[in-house]
Design a protein around this motif. Structure first.
Motif, PDB file in Angstrom:
ATOM      1  N   ASP A   1      19.770  18.607  28.309  1.00  0.00           N
ATOM      2  CA  ASP A   1      19.037  18.819  27.059  1.00  0.00           C
ATOM      3  C   ASP A   1      18.075  17.659  26.807  1.00  0.00           C
ATOM      4  O   ASP A   1      16.918  17.868  26.417  1.00  0.00           O
ATOM      5  CB  ASP A   1      20.014  18.947  25.888  1.00  0.00           C
ATOM      6  CG  ASP A   1      20.936  20.136  26.034  1.00  0.00           C
ATOM      7  OD1 ASP A   1      20.478  21.271  25.859  1.00  0.00           O
ATOM      8  OD2 ASP A   1      22.112  19.919  26.332  1.00  0.00           O
TER       9      ASP A   1
ATOM     10  N   ALA B   1      13.992  17.929  27.067  1.00  0.00           N
ATOM     11  CA  ALA B   1      13.212  17.523  25.897  1.00  0.00           C
ATOM     12  C   ALA B   1      12.183  16.462  26.272  1.00  0.00           C
ATOM     13  O   ALA B   1      11.039  16.483  25.779  1.00  0.00           O
ATOM     14  CB  ALA B   1      14.135  16.992  24.805  1.00  0.00           C
TER      15      ALA B   1
ATOM     16  N   ARG C   1      19.738  28.449  28.681  1.00  0.00           N
ATOM     17  CA  ARG C   1      19.787  28.126  27.258  1.00  0.00           C
ATOM     18  C   ARG C   1      19.162  26.757  26.965  1.00  0.00           C
ATOM     19  O   ARG C   1      18.446  26.592  25.967  1.00  0.00           O
ATOM     20  CB  ARG C   1      21.239  28.174  26.760  1.00  0.00           C
ATOM     21  CG  ARG C   1      21.771  29.594  26.568  1.00  0.00           C
ATOM     22  CD  ARG C   1      23.153  29.578  25.970  1.00  0.00           C
ATOM     23  NE  ARG C   1      24.137  29.048  26.913  1.00  0.00           N
ATOM     24  CZ  ARG C   1      24.758  29.786  27.838  1.00  0.00           C
ATOM     25  NH1 ARG C   1      24.473  31.081  27.954  1.00  0.00           N
ATOM     26  NH2 ARG C   1      25.653  29.242  28.638  1.00  0.00           N
ATOM     27  N   ALA C   2      19.440  25.782  27.823  1.00  0.00           N
ATOM     28  CA  ALA C   2      18.881  24.445  27.609  1.00  0.00           C
ATOM     29  C   ALA C   2      17.360  24.467  27.712  1.00  0.00           C
ATOM     30  O   ALA C   2      16.662  23.784  26.951  1.00  0.00           O
ATOM     31  CB  ALA C   2      19.470  23.463  28.616  1.00  0.00           C
TER      32      ALA C   2
ATOM     33  N   ASP D   1      23.853  27.992  31.283  1.00  0.00           N
ATOM     34  CA  ASP D   1      23.643  26.681  30.664  1.00  0.00           C
ATOM     35  C   ASP D   1      22.199  26.230  30.846  1.00  0.00           C
ATOM     36  O   ASP D   1      21.564  25.724  29.907  1.00  0.00           O
ATOM     37  CB  ASP D   1      24.581  25.641  31.279  1.00  0.00           C
ATOM     38  CG  ASP D   1      26.041  25.872  30.928  1.00  0.00           C
ATOM     39  OD1 ASP D   1      26.308  26.565  29.923  1.00  0.00           O
ATOM     40  OD2 ASP D   1      26.901  25.357  31.663  1.00  0.00           O
TER      41      ASP D   1
ATOM     42  N   ALA E   1      15.401  27.085  27.050  1.00  0.00           N
ATOM     43  CA  ALA E   1      14.891  27.763  25.863  1.00  0.00           C
ATOM     44  C   ALA E   1      14.945  26.843  24.650  1.00  0.00           C
ATOM     45  O   ALA E   1      14.001  26.788  23.848  1.00  0.00           O
ATOM     46  CB  ALA E   1      15.691  29.038  25.615  1.00  0.00           C
ATOM     47  N   ASP E   2      16.043  26.111  24.511  1.00  0.00           N
ATOM     48  CA  ASP E   2      16.189  25.199  23.377  1.00  0.00           C
ATOM     49  C   ASP E   2      15.140  24.095  23.401  1.00  0.00           C
ATOM     50  O   ASP E   2      14.701  23.605  22.343  1.00  0.00           O
ATOM     51  CB  ASP E   2      17.584  24.574  23.371  1.00  0.00           C
ATOM     52  CG  ASP E   2      18.678  25.563  23.006  1.00  0.00           C
ATOM     53  OD1 ASP E   2      18.338  26.646  22.483  1.00  0.00           O
ATOM     54  OD2 ASP E   2      19.859  25.263  23.261  1.00  0.00           O
ATOM     55  N   ALA E   3      14.714  23.698  24.601  1.00  0.00           N
ATOM     56  CA  ALA E   3      13.719  22.633  24.732  1.00  0.00           C
ATOM     57  C   ALA E   3      12.295  23.143  24.548  1.00  0.00           C
ATOM     58  O   ALA E   3      11.358  22.345  24.452  1.00  0.00           O
ATOM     59  CB  ALA E   3      13.853  21.947  26.085  1.00  0.00           C
TER      60      ALA E   3
END
Length: 287
Positions: A168, A172, A240-241, A237, A243-245
């Motif tokens: 993550d 980022a 999702r990571a 994992d 997409a979250d970033a």
């Protein structure tokens, strides 16, 4: 494709053992590992193993070639980064920086980073042999020393990602240094390989580890201090990571084992490669 004899495979295993001996590796554990401990362990590991790694794999990787994985997928053939001429491209976890030097030959302004001073020493030697003066920066992937929106693309071919405590944080950071619309492409060991022993032979075909157990693999010395750390993430994992970033997944490539490719590289081998994937290449774009 490269050929590798049984004697060469045995020699490679011996070289791996040499790094363990230098670091005092005494055993294996599965336990939680903090980011500082992982960074210290993997810095020491790659510094200790840099010479042997280059001696074993340097011929396959080349001085100025972009090889995505042990299956031999080359950027020259697949163009996952798109048109690179005139673009500023960051390589994360560059090793000897052969990928960045290839990018430079294609007209890109490549910048290469790695945690290990030992690997960067080989990168400097590669620069000297080939000519392109690719800038080399010692840095962890979790803290990239670059300005916001300063790159047009980023890549990592089996670089830092499996060795960091938090993807993550890495994603980022990559998102931060990329300009909108930029590509972020990276290759890692296929997550399903986690369930099998790290063995290129028949023993490597038997499931021994749960896929859903994210507990890190840790090699330790006599006092229990980590000498090598590797983290496992499932396919989900990673998705999702990303997409979250703020990245959009555009493709997920699982290279098949090429016909006639007989090279064994660690746990990669023709035997295993014919049955299940060894590499996952994530192709994404910054939103």
């Amino acid at each position: 494709m490269s050929q590798q004899s049984a004697a060469e495979r045995e020699s490679a295993a011996e070289r791996h053992a040499q790094a363990e001996e230098r670091l005092g590796t005494a055993g294996v554990a599965y336990r939680a590992v903090s980011a500082p401990e992982a960074t210290a362990a993997n810095l020491a590991w790659w510094d200790a193993d840099a010479d042997d790694y280059q001696a074993t794999h340097g011929g396959f990787l080349g001085d100025a070639d972009f090889v995505w994985c042990p299956e031999g997928v080359r950027e020259a053939d697949v163009a996952l980064l798109g048109e690179v001429g005139g673009k500023r491209i960051l390589e994360v976890g560059c090793g000897q920086a052969a990928c960045s030097r290839w990018l430079a030959t294609q007209g890109a302004e490549a910048v290469a980073t790695d945690l290990s001073a030992g690997m960067l020493r080989h990168a400097r030697e590669g620069n000297d042999r080939t000519g392109p003066a690719v800038p080399l920066v010692q840095a962890t992937a979790e803290s990239l020393p670059f300005a916001d929106a300063s790159f047009d693309a980023a890549c990592s071919a089996f670089g830092a990602i499996p060795f960091v405590a938090s993807v993550d944080v890495v994603f980022a950071e990559v998102h931060r240094v990329l300009r909108p619309g930029s590509r972020w492409v990276f290759s890692v060991t296929h997550p399903m390989r986690w369930i099998f022993p790290d063995d290129p032979g028949p023993q490597g075909l038997t499931v021994t580890q749960p896929y859903f157990d994210r507990t890190p693999y840790v090699e330790v010395d006599d006092e229990g201090v980590a000498t090598y750390v590797e983290y496992h993430r499932t396919i989900g994992d990673y998705v999702r990571a990303l997409a979250d970033a703020g990245f959009t997944l555009t493709d997920l490539i699982e290279p098949a084992w090429p016909e006639g490719h007989s090279r064994t590289w660690g746990q990669w081998s023709p035997l295993r490669g014919k049955l299940f994937p060894g590499t996952a290449i994530f192709c994404t774009q910054r939103g």
